[in-house]
Design an enzyme around this catalytic site. Sequence first.
Site, PDB file in Angstrom:
ATOM      1  N   SER A 241       5.648   7.462   6.946  1.00  0.00           N
ATOM      2  CA  SER A 241       4.988   7.640   5.925  1.00  0.00           C
ATOM      3  C   SER A 241       3.609   7.782   5.601  1.00  0.00           C
ATOM      4  O   SER A 241       2.888   8.380   4.812  1.00  0.00           O
ATOM      5  CB  SER A 241       5.464   6.895   4.623  1.00  0.00           C
ATOM      6  OG  SER A 241       4.815   5.410   5.024  1.00  0.00           O
TER       7      SER A 241
ATOM      8  N   LYS B 218       0.161   1.860   2.350  1.00  0.00           N
ATOM      9  CA  LYS B 218      -0.070   3.239   1.633  1.00  0.00           C
ATOM     10  C   LYS B 218      -1.418   3.417   1.265  1.00  0.00           C
ATOM     11  O   LYS B 218      -2.478   2.469   1.541  1.00  0.00           O
ATOM     12  CB  LYS B 218       0.852   3.218   0.239  1.00  0.00           C
ATOM     13  CG  LYS B 218       2.263   2.980   0.346  1.00  0.00           C
ATOM     14  CD  LYS B 218       3.166   4.173   1.063  1.00  0.00           C
ATOM     15  CE  LYS B 218       4.456   3.763   1.340  1.00  0.00           C
ATOM     16  NZ  LYS B 218       5.209   4.562   2.266  1.00  0.00           N
TER      17      LYS B 218
END
Length: 182
Positions: free
Chosen positions: A36, A77
Amino acid sequence: MKKQWLEWVKAFAIAAVLAVIVRVFLLAPVVVEGPSMLNTLHSGDHLIVSKINYTLGNPERFDVVVFHATERKDYIKRVIGLPGDTISYNDDQLYINGEAFEEPYLEELKSDLPEGKDLTNDFTIDQLPGSNEEVPEGELLVLGDNRNNSTDSRMLGTIPEEQVVGEAVFLYWPLNRIKFVN
Protein backbone atom coordinates in the site's frame (compact mmCIF):
# COMPACT_ATOMS: atom_id res chain seq x y z
CA MET A 1 34.39 -12.57 41.80
CA LYS A 2 30.96 -12.14 43.43
CA LYS A 3 31.24 -8.32 43.27
CA GLN A 4 32.07 -8.45 39.56
CA TRP A 5 29.05 -10.71 38.94
CA LEU A 6 26.78 -8.23 40.77
CA GLU A 7 28.13 -5.37 38.65
CA TRP A 8 27.26 -7.31 35.48
CA VAL A 9 23.74 -8.04 36.75
CA LYS A 10 23.27 -4.36 37.64
CA ALA A 11 24.50 -3.26 34.19
CA PHE A 12 22.12 -5.68 32.42
CA ALA A 13 19.21 -4.56 34.62
CA ILE A 14 19.86 -0.90 33.81
CA ALA A 15 20.16 -1.70 30.09
CA ALA A 16 16.87 -3.66 30.21
CA VAL A 17 15.03 -0.83 31.95
CA LEU A 18 16.38 1.73 29.44
CA ALA A 19 15.40 -0.54 26.53
CA VAL A 20 11.85 -0.84 27.86
CA ILE A 21 11.58 2.93 28.35
CA VAL A 22 12.81 3.61 24.81
CA ARG A 23 10.53 0.92 23.31
CA VAL A 24 7.39 1.95 25.20
CA PHE A 25 7.70 5.74 25.17
CA LEU A 26 10.12 6.87 22.45
CA LEU A 27 10.77 4.56 19.49
CA ALA A 28 9.36 1.34 18.06
CA PRO A 29 10.51 -0.95 15.26
CA VAL A 30 7.88 -1.67 12.59
CA VAL A 31 7.95 -3.95 9.55
CA VAL A 32 5.96 -2.83 6.50
CA GLU A 33 3.48 -5.47 5.31
CA GLY A 34 1.91 -5.23 1.87
CA PRO A 35 2.15 -2.95 -1.15
CA SER A 36 0.00 0.00 0.00
CA MET A 37 2.91 2.44 0.41
CA LEU A 38 4.82 1.58 -2.79
CA ASN A 39 7.07 3.20 -4.06
CA THR A 40 7.91 5.05 -0.85
CA LEU A 41 8.02 1.89 1.28
CA HIS A 42 8.16 -1.75 0.24
CA SER A 43 6.77 -4.82 1.96
CA GLY A 44 9.46 -6.10 4.32
CA ASP A 45 11.05 -2.69 4.94
CA HIS A 46 12.03 -2.23 8.59
CA LEU A 47 11.35 1.20 10.08
CA ILE A 48 11.87 3.13 13.28
CA VAL A 49 8.68 4.87 14.39
CA SER A 50 8.94 7.85 16.73
CA LYS A 51 6.25 7.73 19.39
CA ILE A 52 7.41 10.95 21.05
CA ASN A 53 6.81 13.21 18.01
CA TYR A 54 3.04 13.25 18.53
CA THR A 55 3.25 13.30 22.30
CA LEU A 56 4.94 16.69 21.96
CA GLY A 57 3.18 17.85 18.79
CA ASN A 58 0.55 16.95 16.21
CA PRO A 59 0.75 15.07 12.92
CA GLU A 60 1.51 17.27 9.94
CA ARG A 61 0.25 16.98 6.39
CA PHE A 62 2.14 14.32 4.37
CA ASP A 63 3.72 12.66 7.45
CA VAL A 64 3.94 8.89 7.13
CA VAL A 65 2.27 7.46 10.23
CA VAL A 66 1.58 4.10 11.83
CA PHE A 67 -1.85 3.70 13.43
CA HIS A 68 -3.98 0.99 15.02
CA ALA A 69 -6.38 -0.03 12.25
CA THR A 70 -7.80 -2.91 14.27
CA GLU A 71 -7.13 -4.40 17.68
CA ARG A 72 -4.44 -6.66 16.18
CA LYS A 73 -3.30 -4.81 13.06
CA ASP A 74 -1.37 -1.59 12.53
CA TYR A 75 -1.36 0.21 9.17
CA ILE A 76 1.14 2.65 7.73
CA LYS A 77 -0.22 5.49 5.59
CA ARG A 78 0.38 9.13 4.67
CA VAL A 79 -1.54 11.94 6.37
CA ILE A 80 -3.42 13.89 3.71
CA GLY A 81 -6.14 15.67 5.67
CA LEU A 82 -5.91 17.43 9.02
CA PRO A 83 -8.83 18.45 11.26
CA GLY A 84 -11.02 21.03 9.52
CA ASP A 85 -9.74 20.23 6.00
CA THR A 86 -11.97 19.53 3.04
CA ILE A 87 -10.34 16.97 0.75
CA SER A 88 -11.08 15.97 -2.81
CA TYR A 89 -9.42 14.35 -5.80
CA ASN A 90 -10.35 15.27 -9.33
CA ASP A 91 -8.49 13.99 -12.41
CA ASP A 92 -5.69 12.64 -10.18
CA GLN A 93 -5.17 16.05 -8.54
CA LEU A 94 -5.34 16.50 -4.75
CA TYR A 95 -7.33 19.49 -3.51
CA ILE A 96 -7.15 20.58 0.12
CA ASN A 97 -9.58 23.33 1.08
CA GLY A 98 -10.02 24.03 -2.65
CA GLU A 99 -6.28 24.50 -3.28
CA ALA A 100 -4.36 22.11 -5.57
CA PHE A 101 -1.42 20.33 -3.89
CA GLU A 102 1.46 18.50 -5.53
CA GLU A 103 2.37 15.00 -4.38
CA PRO A 104 5.92 14.39 -5.64
CA TYR A 105 6.11 11.01 -3.86
CA LEU A 106 3.50 9.72 -6.38
CA GLU A 107 5.28 10.78 -9.58
CA GLU A 108 6.99 7.43 -10.23
CA LEU A 109 3.73 5.50 -9.83
CA LYS A 110 1.85 7.96 -12.04
CA SER A 111 4.47 7.69 -14.79
CA ASP A 112 4.00 3.89 -14.88
CA LEU A 113 0.23 4.13 -15.48
CA PRO A 114 -1.32 3.57 -18.91
CA GLU A 115 -2.39 6.72 -20.76
CA GLY A 116 -5.65 8.12 -19.38
CA LYS A 117 -5.62 6.03 -16.16
CA ASP A 118 -5.63 7.81 -12.78
CA LEU A 119 -3.67 6.66 -9.74
CA THR A 120 -6.30 8.10 -7.37
CA ASN A 121 -9.96 7.75 -8.32
CA ASP A 122 -12.04 10.90 -7.95
CA PHE A 123 -13.66 11.38 -4.54
CA THR A 124 -14.67 14.02 -2.05
CA ILE A 125 -14.46 13.66 1.71
CA ASP A 126 -18.25 13.50 2.10
CA GLN A 127 -18.22 10.24 0.08
CA LEU A 128 -16.06 8.47 2.68
CA PRO A 129 -17.43 6.24 5.45
CA GLY A 130 -18.76 8.52 8.17
CA SER A 131 -19.65 11.15 5.52
CA ASN A 132 -18.41 14.48 6.84
CA GLU A 133 -17.90 17.65 4.86
CA GLU A 134 -14.50 18.11 6.50
CA VAL A 135 -12.03 16.11 8.56
CA PRO A 136 -13.50 16.10 12.10
CA GLU A 137 -11.60 17.54 15.06
CA GLY A 138 -9.18 14.99 16.51
CA GLU A 139 -9.12 12.90 13.32
CA LEU A 140 -6.95 12.48 10.20
CA LEU A 141 -7.56 11.48 6.62
CA VAL A 142 -4.85 9.00 5.56
CA LEU A 143 -4.05 7.41 2.19
CA GLY A 144 -1.53 4.84 1.04
CA ASP A 145 0.83 6.02 -1.69
CA ASN A 146 -0.13 3.03 -3.88
CA ARG A 147 -3.66 4.35 -4.28
CA ASN A 148 -4.87 1.45 -6.44
CA ASN A 149 -3.93 -1.09 -3.75
CA SER A 150 -4.44 0.48 -0.33
CA THR A 151 -6.96 0.08 2.48
CA ASP A 152 -7.09 3.63 3.81
CA SER A 153 -9.53 6.42 4.68
CA ARG A 154 -11.44 5.79 1.47
CA MET A 155 -12.61 2.52 3.04
CA LEU A 156 -12.03 3.10 6.76
CA GLY A 157 -13.12 6.71 7.10
CA THR A 158 -11.04 9.23 9.02
CA ILE A 159 -8.70 7.94 11.74
CA PRO A 160 -8.88 9.19 15.35
CA GLU A 161 -5.56 10.80 16.31
CA GLU A 162 -5.41 8.72 19.48
CA GLN A 163 -5.03 5.60 17.27
CA VAL A 164 -1.77 6.97 15.83
CA VAL A 165 1.24 5.05 17.19
CA GLY A 166 3.80 7.45 15.79
CA GLU A 167 5.61 8.87 12.79
CA ALA A 168 7.77 6.68 10.58
CA VAL A 169 11.13 8.43 10.65
CA PHE A 170 13.88 6.05 9.51
CA LEU A 171 14.10 3.04 7.20
CA TYR A 172 17.01 0.86 8.36
CA TRP A 173 16.51 -2.44 6.49
CA PRO A 174 17.29 -3.51 3.83
CA LEU A 175 20.64 -1.77 3.91
CA ASN A 176 20.47 -0.63 0.27
CA ARG A 177 17.33 1.39 1.09
CA ILE A 178 18.46 3.15 4.31
CA LYS A 179 16.89 6.61 4.43
CA PHE A 180 14.83 9.06 6.44
CA VAL A 181 11.17 8.50 5.56
CA ASN A 182 9.75 12.04 5.50
